[in-house]
Design an enzyme around this catalytic site. Structure first.
Site, PDB file in Angstrom:
ATOM      1  CG  HIS A   1      -0.121  -0.121   2.439  1.00  0.00           C
ATOM      2  ND1 HIS A   1       0.413   1.197   3.124  1.00  0.00           N
ATOM      3  CD2 HIS A   1      -0.104  -1.000   3.390  1.00  0.00           C
ATOM      4  CE1 HIS A   1       0.989   0.902   4.088  1.00  0.00           C
ATOM      5  NE2 HIS A   1       0.769  -0.269   4.355  1.00  0.00           N
TER       6      HIS A   1
ATOM      7  CD  GLU B   1       1.321  -5.761   7.961  1.00  0.00           C
ATOM      8  OE1 GLU B   1       1.446  -7.003   7.502  1.00  0.00           O
ATOM      9  OE2 GLU B   1       2.153  -4.911   7.603  1.00  0.00           O
TER      10      GLU B   1
END
Length: 191
Positions: free
Chosen positions: A8, A81
């Protein structure tokens, strides 16, 4: 199967070097700009589908890319994550002050690498079965990708930090992974 793995774009916590884990942090202005540059680069190839973690920083990155490629983002929370446990929101200095210099040896509720790899492999195998012979993009997170790459491509040097909006392209034939590019950020040099 050809997969483009994307970390990201940047967040304020990245710049402050705070552990993000499952905290839902949004992209900063630079993160949005770099995602736009990556989208322009990805427009030079054919991509068929884009998957993303549901956390805002990954989803926002994926949305910028998907809009450029005229794709719809498919959220898969297996791509989130690695959970950071008690260290989420803290810097290295804060961790040392709170738990001492050996804080990594303590059980602070951080998700174990083997669990991250297991959910990554499960998701990717499912994508492979559903989208065989397609070019797939996956937008995820630094630790998640680090753990997966370390298991899939143990021969690579995994000490180098995965850069925000970096692109890694892997190909899978039978059970073997090979890489075309790894941790590439050439798009960031474009004007």
């Amino acid at each position: 199967m050809r997969i483009g793995f994307i970390r990201h774009g940047s967040t304020s916590w990245n710049k402050e070097k705070r552990a993000q884990g499952s905290s839902d942090i949004h992209l900063d202005d630079e993160g949005r700009l770099h995602a736009t540059k990556l989208a322009e680069r990805l427009n030079e190839e054919k991509w068929d589908v884009i998957f993303s973690s549901g956390l805002a920083r990954a989803y926002q990155t994926a949305t910028i890319i998907a809009d450029s490629l005229d794709l719809e983002v498919i959220i898969d929370n297996r791509l989130r994550e690695a959970g950071g446990g008690q260290i989420e929101g803290t810097t290295e200095v804060e961790r040392i002050n709170k738990w001492g210099p050996n804080w990594r040896e303590l059980d602070l509720g951080i998700e174990k690498a083997d669990l991250v790899v297991a959910r990554a492999q499960e998701a990717i195998e499912e994508f492979h079965q559903s989208y065989e012979d397609k070019n797939i993009l996956i937008v995820s997170h630094g630790s998640f990708l680090h753990h997966f790459f370390k298991s899939a491509l143990p021969e690579l040097d995994h000490e180098k930090h995965l850069v925000n909006t970096s692109l890694t392209i892997l190909n899978k034939q039978q059970d073997e992974w090979t890489h075309e590019i790894y941790n590439s950020t050439s798009h960031l040099n474009r004007s």
